[in-house]
Scaffold this motif. Structure first.
Motif, PDB file in Angstrom:
ATOM      1  N   ILE A 173      12.186   3.248   3.476  1.00 26.48           N
ATOM      2  CA  ILE A 173      11.569   2.088   4.142  1.00 26.48           C
ATOM      3  C   ILE A 173      11.078   2.415   5.551  1.00 26.48           C
ATOM      4  O   ILE A 173       9.879   2.364   5.829  1.00 26.48           O
ATOM      5  CB  ILE A 173      12.555   0.890   4.152  1.00 26.48           C
ATOM      6  CG1 ILE A 173      12.760   0.384   2.720  1.00 26.48           C
ATOM      7  CG2 ILE A 173      12.051  -0.232   5.075  1.00 26.48           C
ATOM      8  CD1 ILE A 173      13.840  -0.641   2.540  1.00 26.48           C
ATOM      9  N   VAL A 174      12.004   2.770   6.454  1.00 26.38           N
ATOM     10  CA  VAL A 174      11.622   2.895   7.862  1.00 26.38           C
ATOM     11  C   VAL A 174      10.622   4.039   8.076  1.00 26.38           C
ATOM     12  O   VAL A 174       9.545   3.841   8.658  1.00 26.38           O
ATOM     13  CB  VAL A 174      12.866   3.059   8.777  1.00 26.38           C
ATOM     14  CG1 VAL A 174      12.435   3.131  10.239  1.00 26.38           C
ATOM     15  CG2 VAL A 174      13.846   1.897   8.580  1.00 26.38           C
ATOM     16  N   LYS A 175      10.963   5.228   7.582  1.00 26.93           N
ATOM     17  CA  LYS A 175      10.079   6.392   7.802  1.00 26.93           C
ATOM     18  C   LYS A 175       8.715   6.224   7.119  1.00 26.93           C
ATOM     19  O   LYS A 175       7.682   6.475   7.749  1.00 26.93           O
ATOM     20  CB  LYS A 175      10.772   7.694   7.380  1.00 26.93           C
ATOM     21  CG  LYS A 175      11.892   8.092   8.348  1.00 26.93           C
ATOM     22  CD  LYS A 175      12.622   9.351   7.893  1.00 26.93           C
ATOM     23  CE  LYS A 175      13.750   9.707   8.862  1.00 26.93           C
ATOM     24  NZ  LYS A 175      14.526  10.868   8.379  1.00 26.93           N
ATOM     25  N   PRO A 176       8.662   5.774   5.852  1.00 28.72           N
ATOM     26  CA  PRO A 176       7.344   5.547   5.245  1.00 28.72           C
ATOM     27  C   PRO A 176       6.512   4.482   5.964  1.00 28.72           C
ATOM     28  O   PRO A 176       5.288   4.576   6.008  1.00 28.72           O
ATOM     29  CB  PRO A 176       7.674   5.093   3.819  1.00 28.72           C
ATOM     30  CG  PRO A 176       9.058   5.550   3.559  1.00 28.72           C
ATOM     31  CD  PRO A 176       9.755   5.583   4.877  1.00 28.72           C
ATOM     32  N   GLU A 228       5.460   9.454  14.970  1.00 27.58           N
ATOM     33  CA  GLU A 228       6.107   9.751  13.680  1.00 27.58           C
ATOM     34  C   GLU A 228       7.616   9.924  13.807  1.00 27.58           C
ATOM     35  O   GLU A 228       8.314  10.013  12.795  1.00 27.58           O
ATOM     36  CB  GLU A 228       5.512  11.034  13.086  1.00 27.58           C
ATOM     37  CG  GLU A 228       4.097  10.864  12.591  1.00 27.58           C
ATOM     38  CD  GLU A 228       3.475  12.205  12.228  1.00 27.58           C
ATOM     39  OE1 GLU A 228       3.441  12.512  11.024  1.00 27.58           O
ATOM     40  OE2 GLU A 228       3.031  12.926  13.135  1.00 27.58           O
ATOM     41  N   GLU A 229       8.119  10.006  15.038  1.00 27.60           N
ATOM     42  CA  GLU A 229       9.553  10.262  15.228  1.00 27.60           C
ATOM     43  C   GLU A 229      10.346   8.951  15.124  1.00 27.60           C
ATOM     44  O   GLU A 229       9.963   7.952  15.719  1.00 27.60           O
ATOM     45  CB  GLU A 229       9.799  10.868  16.614  1.00 27.60           C
ATOM     46  CG  GLU A 229       9.097  12.183  16.864  1.00 27.60           C
ATOM     47  CD  GLU A 229       9.024  12.487  18.357  1.00 27.60           C
ATOM     48  OE1 GLU A 229      10.069  12.424  19.029  1.00 27.60           O
ATOM     49  OE2 GLU A 229       7.919  12.752  18.857  1.00 27.60           O
ATOM     50  N   VAL A 230      11.439   9.012  14.372  1.00 30.34           N
ATOM     51  CA  VAL A 230      12.303   7.837  14.189  1.00 30.34           C
ATOM     52  C   VAL A 230      13.727   8.200  14.592  1.00 30.34           C
ATOM     53  O   VAL A 230      14.299   9.158  14.066  1.00 30.34           O
ATOM     54  CB  VAL A 230      12.284   7.372  12.707  1.00 30.34           C
ATOM     55  CG1 VAL A 230      13.277   6.235  12.483  1.00 30.34           C
ATOM     56  CG2 VAL A 230      10.879   6.942  12.291  1.00 30.34           C
ATOM     57  N   TYR A 231      14.293   7.432  15.535  1.00 30.50           N
ATOM     58  CA  TYR A 231      15.673   7.649  15.989  1.00 30.50           C
ATOM     59  C   TYR A 231      16.466   6.369  15.705  1.00 30.50           C
ATOM     60  O   TYR A 231      16.410   5.415  16.487  1.00 30.50           O
ATOM     61  CB  TYR A 231      15.701   7.962  17.491  1.00 30.50           C
ATOM     62  CG  TYR A 231      14.854   9.162  17.866  1.00 30.50           C
ATOM     63  CD1 TYR A 231      15.357  10.457  17.737  1.00 30.50           C
ATOM     64  CD2 TYR A 231      13.552   8.995  18.337  1.00 30.50           C
ATOM     65  CE1 TYR A 231      14.580  11.558  18.077  1.00 30.50           C
ATOM     66  CE2 TYR A 231      12.768  10.095  18.681  1.00 30.50           C
ATOM     67  CZ  TYR A 231      13.280  11.371  18.547  1.00 30.50           C
ATOM     68  OH  TYR A 231      12.509  12.455  18.874  1.00 30.50           O
ATOM     69  N   PRO A 232      17.188   6.318  14.565  1.00 30.78           N
ATOM     70  CA  PRO A 232      17.855   5.068  14.183  1.00 30.78           C
ATOM     71  C   PRO A 232      19.028   4.714  15.091  1.00 30.78           C
ATOM     72  O   PRO A 232      19.689   5.587  15.646  1.00 30.78           O
ATOM     73  CB  PRO A 232      18.337   5.352  12.756  1.00 30.78           C
ATOM     74  CG  PRO A 232      18.439   6.833  12.668  1.00 30.78           C
ATOM     75  CD  PRO A 232      17.397   7.398  13.593  1.00 30.78           C
ATOM     76  N   LYS A 236       0.826  -1.214   0.000  1.00 30.54           N
ATOM     77  CA  LYS A 236       0.000   0.000   0.000  1.00 30.54           C
ATOM     78  C   LYS A 236       0.863   1.268   0.000  1.00 30.54           C
ATOM     79  O   LYS A 236       0.544   2.246  -0.660  1.00 30.54           O
ATOM     80  CB  LYS A 236      -0.924  -0.019   1.217  1.00 30.54           C
ATOM     81  CG  LYS A 236      -1.912   1.133   1.264  1.00 30.54           C
ATOM     82  CD  LYS A 236      -2.960   0.919   2.343  1.00 30.54           C
ATOM     83  CE  LYS A 236      -3.937   2.073   2.402  1.00 30.54           C
ATOM     84  NZ  LYS A 236      -4.976   1.859   3.429  1.00 30.54           N
ATOM     85  N   TYR A 237       1.970   1.236   0.753  1.00 37.45           N
ATOM     86  CA  TYR A 237       2.797   2.446   0.896  1.00 37.45           C
ATOM     87  C   TYR A 237       4.075   2.387   0.058  1.00 37.45           C
ATOM     88  O   TYR A 237       5.024   3.136   0.293  1.00 37.45           O
ATOM     89  CB  TYR A 237       3.075   2.709   2.381  1.00 37.45           C
ATOM     90  CG  TYR A 237       1.784   3.049   3.108  1.00 37.45           C
ATOM     91  CD1 TYR A 237       1.230   4.325   3.014  1.00 37.45           C
ATOM     92  CD2 TYR A 237       1.105   2.075   3.821  1.00 37.45           C
ATOM     93  CE1 TYR A 237       0.020   4.624   3.642  1.00 37.45           C
ATOM     94  CE2 TYR A 237      -0.113   2.360   4.455  1.00 37.45           C
ATOM     95  CZ  TYR A 237      -0.643   3.633   4.357  1.00 37.45           C
ATOM     96  OH  TYR A 237      -1.841   3.926   4.957  1.00 37.45           O
ATOM     97  N   GLU A 238       4.101   1.441  -0.902  1.00 38.14           N
ATOM     98  CA  GLU A 238       5.195   1.330  -1.883  1.00 38.14           C
ATOM     99  C   GLU A 238       6.562   1.226  -1.217  1.00 38.14           C
ATOM    100  O   GLU A 238       7.499   1.951  -1.555  1.00 38.14           O
ATOM    101  CB  GLU A 238       5.133   2.514  -2.869  1.00 38.14           C
ATOM    102  CG  GLU A 238       3.856   2.525  -3.669  1.00 38.14           C
ATOM    103  CD  GLU A 238       3.766   3.681  -4.652  1.00 38.14           C
ATOM    104  OE1 GLU A 238       4.570   4.632  -4.537  1.00 38.14           O
ATOM    105  OE2 GLU A 238       2.893   3.627  -5.528  1.00 38.14           O
ATOM    106  N   ILE A 239       6.636   0.317  -0.255  1.00 40.50           N
ATOM    107  CA  ILE A 239       7.900   0.073   0.470  1.00 40.50           C
ATOM    108  C   ILE A 239       8.573  -1.143  -0.171  1.00 40.50           C
ATOM    109  O   ILE A 239       7.951  -2.208  -0.296  1.00 40.50           O
ATOM    110  CB  ILE A 239       7.613  -0.126   1.971  1.00 40.50           C
ATOM    111  CG1 ILE A 239       7.139   1.215   2.573  1.00 40.50           C
ATOM    112  CG2 ILE A 239       8.831  -0.651   2.713  1.00 40.50           C
ATOM    113  CD1 ILE A 239       6.276   1.085   3.771  1.00 40.50           C
TER     114      ILE A 239
END
Length: 421
Positions: free
Chosen positions: A252-255, A205-209, A115-118
């Protein structure tokens, strides 16, 4: 005063999490339910409550003034432990049940990715043996067969022949090897490339790799033998460029995190993305809704800032400060019972590691017998070491394993070799 924290789980991953938390000057006490007796060496206090006993875990947290709870394994998350703790007015770190499904169902994860084209492998989901068999015959081998649900890291078969693929389908769909986890299977194309694990702290929504790691899933050297929960890992992964990691984060991760928000399944916790660097760029192999094992044991060694403070900030709406070591390597090798991941013996006496001061031992499948620790699971313990170079970290771990008695157990001799080429 200091924080009082409860960690849920009992493996090497939870040992590493609890040890990192107890090292914080902000922490007074770390309890682990159920934990394992090897953890006591690090001052972690064991609680005899099963990880799926939500009512008693909640009762314990209330009665013991637990500031917050960290969930290690997937099963409690899939069973809605975060929802139950929240309903009881308690802080707990991990995704809600409706977000943990990204690990609980491979079919769900694939639908989100479509659906989100990942980017991920071409795939199809089946619940009927005959149609799955026909699809495998049409596609040919190598091909990958995955149980839809969780199977402790063992529900994946990378079939090198069509016969092997059909046997795997039969085991899952007809013999019900993994029970309800295998009532549906995902059949996907075999992707070629280097695998790596990209974990991240996520809050909505926050991503901390985190720094990336490479796990070794096959039981034996040269990636031979059956799939396991993981036989060793190292971090960072020199053959994976920073540019590729950035691409994986952005494509990938954020979407995925955004997509989960859009679906009304906002994710807070640790998102584990298993990736493969293909000729067409990074693609998803799998998602987990928690820390990986054994990646945790090597990745947390590279964290410079206060782990307890990070989780506290994420839970309480503050901005976390997260820094990773820029130099050096961390490597860990799992020691498993002979026969794992199939039938294995228990009760092997564990070595005495008291002479080794710079290496870490993370205990997993162990129990106490008198004064002695003995094996009580498939993966028994992991030896971790850090070094200026990958070769130095690798050498330090294998030096320990060559010096101690490892009778009744086995381990891979090639953890980290891909990073040395």
């Amino acid at each position: 005063m200091g924080l009082t924290i409860l960690v849920i789980g009992s493996g090497g991953r939870e040992h590493a999490i609890a040890q990192k938390l107890i090292q914080s000057p902000k922490v007074k006490t770390v309890f682990c339910a159920k934990g394992n007796p090897g953890m006591k060496k690090d001052g972690i206090r064991l609680v005899d409550i099963a990880e799926d006993d939500h009512p008693n875990l909640i009762k314990f947290a209330k009665e013991n003034g637990i500031d917050w709870t960290f969930i290690g394994p997937e099963i409690p998350l899939l069973n809605g432990i975060i929802d139950d703790f929240a309903d009881a007015g308690l802080f707990a770190f991990g995704p809600l049940r409706n977000a943990a499904v990204i690990e609980g169902s491979k079919d769900f994860a694939k639908k989100i990715m479509k659906k989100y084209e990942i980017p991920t492998a071409d795939h199809k989901t089946f619940s009927d043996f005959a149609t799955a068999r026909a699809y495998v015959i049409e596609k040919g081998a190598p091909i990958v067969i995955k149980a839809d649900g969780v199977a402790a890291g063992k529900g994946v078969v990378v079939a090198k022949t069509v016969k092997e693929a059909i046997d795997a389908l039969k085991e899952l769909l007809e013999d019900h090897k993994f029970g309800v986890s295998g009532t549906k299977v995902v059949v996907e194309e075999f992707l070629v490339g280097e695998e790596f694990s990209l974990l991240a702290f996520v809050r909505n929504e926050e991503v901390y790799p985190m720094v990336i790691a490479q796990d070794h899933k096959c039981a034996y050297d040269n990636d031979l033998g059956p799939n396991t929960g993981g036989m060793g890992a190292y971090s960072p992964v020199p053959q994976i460029s920073d540019e590729l990691v950035k691409e994986a984060l952005e494509t990938i991760v954020k979407p995925t995190v955004q997509g989960m928000m859009t679906e009304g399944r906002a994710f807070t916790g640790i998102l584990y993305t298993g990736l493969i660097a293909t000729a067409d760029g990074p693609k998803v192999i799998e998602f987990n809704a928690r820390f990986g094992d054994p990646e945790t044991q090597v990745v947390l060694q590279r964290l410079e800032t206060d782990f307890a403070q990070i989780i506290d900030d994420l839970l309480k709406g503050n901005q976390p400060i997260i820094r990773w070591k820029q130099d050096g390597y961390s490597l860990g090798v799992v020691v498993a019972a002979e026969g794992y991941p199939n039938v294995y013996e228990k009760g092997s006496q564990l070595p005495d590691f008291s002479d080794f001061l710079t290496e870490q031992i993370y205990y997993a499948g162990v129990k106490q017998q008198g004064e002695q620790l003995v094996s009580d699971g498939g993966r028994i313990y992991l030896v971790q070491a850090s070094g200026k170079s990958l070769a130095e970290a690798q050498e330090a771990v294998y030096r320990v394993l060559k010096k101690v008695d490892t009778k009744g157990t086995f381990y891979r001799n090639d953890i980290g070799v891909k990073g040395l080429k």
